[in-house]
Design a protein around this motif. Structure first.
Motif, PDB file in Angstrom:
ATOM      1  N   PRO A 138      24.790  49.195  74.086  1.00 26.09           N
ATOM      2  CA  PRO A 138      25.253  48.520  72.869  1.00 26.09           C
ATOM      3  C   PRO A 138      25.788  49.486  71.822  1.00 26.09           C
ATOM      4  CG  PRO A 138      23.170  47.586  73.599  1.00 26.09           C
ATOM      5  CD  PRO A 138      23.418  48.790  74.461  1.00 26.09           C
ATOM      6  N   GLU A 139      25.205  50.678  71.771  1.00 31.05           N
ATOM      7  CA  GLU A 139      25.648  51.658  70.778  1.00 31.05           C
ATOM      8  C   GLU A 139      27.104  52.073  70.989  1.00 31.05           C
ATOM      9  OE1 GLU A 139      21.389  51.462  71.171  1.00 31.05           O
ATOM     10  OE2 GLU A 139      22.925  51.933  72.680  1.00 31.05           O
ATOM     11  N   ALA A 140      27.568  52.016  72.251  1.00 26.82           N
ATOM     12  CA  ALA A 140      28.960  52.371  72.530  1.00 26.82           C
ATOM     13  C   ALA A 140      29.917  51.347  71.925  1.00 26.82           C
ATOM     14  CB  ALA A 140      29.176  52.483  74.037  1.00 26.82           C
ATOM     15  N   VAL A 141      29.496  50.083  71.919  1.00 31.65           N
ATOM     16  CA  VAL A 141      30.322  49.045  71.287  1.00 31.65           C
ATOM     17  C   VAL A 141      30.384  49.289  69.782  1.00 31.65           C
ATOM     18  CG1 VAL A 141      30.646  46.579  70.949  1.00 31.65           C
ATOM     19  CG2 VAL A 141      29.636  47.416  73.085  1.00 31.65           C
ATOM     20  N   ALA A 142      29.243  49.636  69.190  1.00 31.96           N
ATOM     21  CA  ALA A 142      29.219  49.929  67.756  1.00 31.96           C
ATOM     22  C   ALA A 142      30.133  51.102  67.421  1.00 31.96           C
ATOM     23  CB  ALA A 142      27.787  50.228  67.314  1.00 31.96           C
ATOM     24  N   GLU A 143      30.152  52.115  68.270  1.00 34.24           N
ATOM     25  CA  GLU A 143      31.026  53.265  68.041  1.00 34.24           C
ATOM     26  C   GLU A 143      32.501  52.861  68.149  1.00 34.24           C
ATOM     27  OE1 GLU A 143      30.419  56.220  66.960  1.00 34.24           O
ATOM     28  OE2 GLU A 143      28.228  56.158  67.026  1.00 34.24           O
ATOM     29  N   ALA A 144      32.800  51.943  69.077  1.00 34.56           N
ATOM     30  CA  ALA A 144      34.183  51.468  69.200  1.00 34.56           C
ATOM     31  C   ALA A 144      34.616  50.739  67.934  1.00 34.56           C
ATOM     32  CB  ALA A 144      34.316  50.556  70.418  1.00 34.56           C
ATOM     33  N   TYR A 145      33.721  49.944  67.370  1.00 28.24           N
ATOM     34  CA  TYR A 145      34.043  49.255  66.124  1.00 28.24           C
ATOM     35  C   TYR A 145      34.210  50.245  64.972  1.00 28.24           C
ATOM     36  CZ  TYR A 145      33.815  44.330  67.410  1.00 28.24           C
ATOM     37  OH  TYR A 145      34.098  43.099  67.927  1.00 28.24           O
ATOM     38  N   TRP A 146      33.391  51.266  64.950  1.00 28.34           N
ATOM     39  CA  TRP A 146      33.500  52.280  63.901  1.00 28.34           C
ATOM     40  C   TRP A 146      34.852  53.003  64.004  1.00 28.34           C
ATOM     41  CZ3 TRP A 146      32.216  53.494  59.340  1.00 28.34           C
ATOM     42  CH2 TRP A 146      32.265  54.803  58.858  1.00 28.34           C
ATOM     43  N   SER A 147      35.272  53.285  65.229  1.00 32.00           N
ATOM     44  CA  SER A 147      36.570  53.916  65.440  1.00 32.00           C
ATOM     45  C   SER A 147      37.711  53.015  64.965  1.00 32.00           C
ATOM     46  CB  SER A 147      36.758  54.254  66.926  1.00 32.00           C
ATOM     47  OG  SER A 147      38.030  54.818  67.162  1.00 32.00           O
ATOM     48  N   LEU A 148      37.628  51.720  65.297  1.00 25.49           N
ATOM     49  CA  LEU A 148      38.638  50.771  64.821  1.00 25.49           C
ATOM     50  C   LEU A 148      38.666  50.721  63.296  1.00 25.49           C
ATOM     51  CD1 LEU A 148      38.293  47.653  67.172  1.00 25.49           C
ATOM     52  CD2 LEU A 148      40.347  49.038  66.850  1.00 25.49           C
ATOM     53  N   TYR A 149      37.481  50.730  62.708  1.00 22.55           N
ATOM     54  CA  TYR A 149      37.399  50.641  61.252  1.00 22.55           C
ATOM     55  C   TYR A 149      38.132  51.804  60.583  1.00 22.55           C
ATOM     56  CZ  TYR A 149      35.639  50.227  56.535  1.00 22.55           C
ATOM     57  OH  TYR A 149      35.580  50.104  55.169  1.00 22.55           O
ATOM     58  N   ASN A 150      38.090  52.961  61.198  1.00 20.04           N
ATOM     59  CA  ASN A 150      38.648  54.168  60.593  1.00 20.04           C
ATOM     60  C   ASN A 150      40.119  54.401  60.918  1.00 20.04           C
ATOM     61  OD1 ASN A 150      36.450  55.666  59.064  1.00 20.04           O
ATOM     62  ND2 ASN A 150      35.412  55.198  60.979  1.00 20.04           N
ATOM     63  N   GLN A 151      40.758  53.475  61.608  1.00 20.52           N
ATOM     64  CA  GLN A 151      42.180  53.652  61.890  1.00 20.52           C
ATOM     65  C   GLN A 151      43.007  53.560  60.605  1.00 20.52           C
ATOM     66  OE1 GLN A 151      43.101  50.654  64.842  1.00 20.52           O
ATOM     67  NE2 GLN A 151      42.776  52.098  66.515  1.00 20.52           N
ATOM     68  N   PRO A 152      44.002  54.422  60.459  1.00 19.40           N
ATOM     69  CA  PRO A 152      44.880  54.338  59.293  1.00 19.40           C
ATOM     70  C   PRO A 152      45.822  53.141  59.405  1.00 19.40           C
ATOM     71  CG  PRO A 152      45.691  55.999  60.807  1.00 19.40           C
ATOM     72  CD  PRO A 152      44.372  55.532  61.357  1.00 19.40           C
ATOM     73  N   LYS A 153      46.330  52.677  58.305  1.00 18.55           N
ATOM     74  CA  LYS A 153      47.232  51.521  58.308  1.00 18.55           C
ATOM     75  C   LYS A 153      48.495  51.801  59.116  1.00 18.55           C
ATOM     76  CE  LYS A 153      47.670  48.964  54.583  1.00 18.55           C
ATOM     77  NZ  LYS A 153      47.908  48.527  53.186  1.00 18.55           N
ATOM     78  N   SER A 154      48.834  53.060  59.272  1.00 18.45           N
ATOM     79  CA  SER A 154      50.030  53.422  60.025  1.00 18.45           C
ATOM     80  C   SER A 154      49.826  53.343  61.534  1.00 18.45           C
ATOM     81  CB  SER A 154      50.462  54.848  59.662  1.00 18.45           C
ATOM     82  OG  SER A 154      49.402  55.763  59.908  1.00 18.45           O
ATOM     83  N   ALA A 155      48.600  53.095  61.985  1.00 14.19           N
ATOM     84  CA  ALA A 155      48.332  53.070  63.428  1.00 14.19           C
ATOM     85  C   ALA A 155      47.174  52.129  63.754  1.00 14.19           C
ATOM     86  CB  ALA A 155      48.023  54.481  63.938  1.00 14.19           C
ATOM     87  N   TRP A 156      47.296  50.877  63.344  1.00 13.12           N
ATOM     88  CA  TRP A 156      46.274  49.879  63.627  1.00 13.12           C
ATOM     89  C   TRP A 156      46.372  49.397  65.077  1.00 13.12           C
ATOM     90  CZ3 TRP A 156      46.593  46.168  58.789  1.00 13.12           C
ATOM     91  CH2 TRP A 156      45.839  46.723  57.736  1.00 13.12           C
ATOM     92  N   THR A 157      45.233  49.085  65.657  1.00 14.06           N
ATOM     93  CA  THR A 157      45.148  48.452  66.969  1.00 14.06           C
ATOM     94  C   THR A 157      44.818  46.990  66.779  1.00 14.06           C
ATOM     95  OG1 THR A 157      44.425  50.464  68.106  1.00 14.06           O
ATOM     96  CG2 THR A 157      43.820  48.370  69.127  1.00 14.06           C
ATOM     97  N   PHE A 158      45.499  46.104  67.531  1.00 11.79           N
ATOM     98  CA  PHE A 158      45.042  44.719  67.547  1.00 11.79           C
ATOM     99  C   PHE A 158      44.018  44.523  68.650  1.00 11.79           C
ATOM    100  CE2 PHE A 158      45.195  40.561  69.647  1.00 11.79           C
ATOM    101  CZ  PHE A 158      44.459  39.863  68.703  1.00 11.79           C
ATOM    102  N   GLU A 159      44.371  44.839  69.882  1.00 10.71           N
ATOM    103  CA  GLU A 159      43.445  44.595  70.998  1.00 10.71           C
ATOM    104  C   GLU A 159      43.060  45.896  71.681  1.00 10.71           C
ATOM    105  OE1 GLU A 159      43.185  40.956  73.689  1.00 10.71           O
ATOM    106  OE2 GLU A 159      44.479  42.325  74.833  1.00 10.71           O
ATOM    107  N   GLN A 160      41.774  46.140  71.737  1.00 11.98           N
ATOM    108  CA  GLN A 160      41.230  47.301  72.436  1.00 11.98           C
ATOM    109  C   GLN A 160      40.296  46.802  73.529  1.00 11.98           C
ATOM    110  OE1 GLN A 160      39.507  50.290  69.911  1.00 11.98           O
ATOM    111  NE2 GLN A 160      38.472  51.317  71.589  1.00 11.98           N
ATOM    112  N   VAL A 161      40.458  47.329  74.729  1.00 10.95           N
ATOM    113  CA  VAL A 161      39.610  46.952  75.858  1.00 10.95           C
ATOM    114  C   VAL A 161      38.739  48.147  76.214  1.00 10.95           C
ATOM    115  CG1 VAL A 161      39.531  46.086  78.220  1.00 10.95           C
ATOM    116  CG2 VAL A 161      41.422  45.433  76.719  1.00 10.95           C
ATOM    117  N   ILE A 162      37.443  47.946  76.254  1.00 11.20           N
ATOM    118  CA  ILE A 162      36.541  49.030  76.632  1.00 11.20           C
ATOM    119  C   ILE A 162      35.753  48.614  77.865  1.00 11.20           C
ATOM    120  CG2 ILE A 162      36.383  50.041  74.327  1.00 11.20           C
ATOM    121  CD1 ILE A 162      33.745  48.589  73.911  1.00 11.20           C
TER     122      ILE A 162
END
Length: 238
Positions: free
Chosen positions: A207-231
């Motif tokens: 579960p912690e890996a999912v939390a880290e993926a969300y943290w990574s998404l949160y920190n994306q700059p507006k110039s490089a947002w992801t809509f869909e990420q598959v892990i």
């Protein structure tokens, strides 16, 4: 005191709890909601508040997000309601299909709409929804769950196209894996054997890996947002 808040809708024992802990550790006030609020006891305290929440009731979702906003400006809404069930199509009742759709699709819509209501006036914020393999392909026995998760994905995609230009980052995180819980571990052990599972310690996703993926998404700059990420783990068939 935290200067921003995170609302987690579906703060269950595993993925949801991992997300709550991660963002609390990173300095956010976290407001956690789940159907049985008594099960939040281990998470509460410090920067974490929470209560029982029926995510199928849009009025309750709106009130819950307003509570987070009252603690500190709402920076992120995470929709993490599961509703995974498996029934043969002939045994999937009207009630089951509707309930799964309400939990995994309609509730996600309510979370996105009400999150956007709060965030749009200031032109910033993030709304992330948890998807699943079922939202990408409908496997046997998963008609209700697949329909709901596919609907969640497309609802989020529509919202992203509307809200990104307003400064609100909407993203869909697909977990294409069994998450490492006691129930999943037992099922995988029955399928491949305990020795095979022990030899592949990274076959299941913590579960912690999912939390880290969300943290990574949160920190994306507006110039490089992801809509869909598959892990998925390295050994997952896809």
């Amino acid at each position: 005191m935290p200067t921003q808040s995170v609302a987690v809708i579906g703060a269950g024992d595993f993925i949801g709890a991992g997300i709550v802990r991660k963002f609390a550790t990173e300095g956010f006030a976290v407001h956690a909601g789940r159907r049985d609020g008594d099960k939040l006891a281990a998470l509460l305290g410090g920067a974490v508040t929470g209560r029982s929440l029926d995510a199928r009731q849009s009025e309750d979702v709106a009130a819950f997000l307003d509570e987070a906003e009252a603690i500190a400006p709402l920076a992120l809404v995470v929709f993490n309601v599961g509703a995974n069930v498996q029934f043969p199509i002939a045994e999937t009742t009207d009630r089951v299909f509707r309930k799964v759709w309400e939990m995994a699709c309609f509730a996600g819509f309510a979370a996105v709409r009400e999150g956007a209501r709060i965030m749009a006036p200031r032109g910033s914020g993030k709304i992330f929804v948890t998807g699943a393999t079922a939202g990408m392909r409908g496997n046997p026995g998963y008609a209700a769950f697949a329909a709901a998760k596919a609907g969640l994905k497309l609802m989020a995609e529509s919202a992203a196209r509307e809200l990104w230009p307003q400064g609100i980052h909407v993203a869909h995180l697909v977990i294409d894996s069994g998450v490492d819980t006691a129930w999943v571990r037992q099922r995988v052990t029955e399928r491949i054997g305990a020795e095979a599972l022990a030899a592949q310690p990274d076959l299941l996703m913590p579960p912690e890996a999912v939390a880290e993926a969300y943290w990574s998404l949160y920190n994306q700059p507006k110039s490089a947002w992801t809509f869909e990420q598959v892990i998925r783990p390295y050994g997952e068939t896809w």
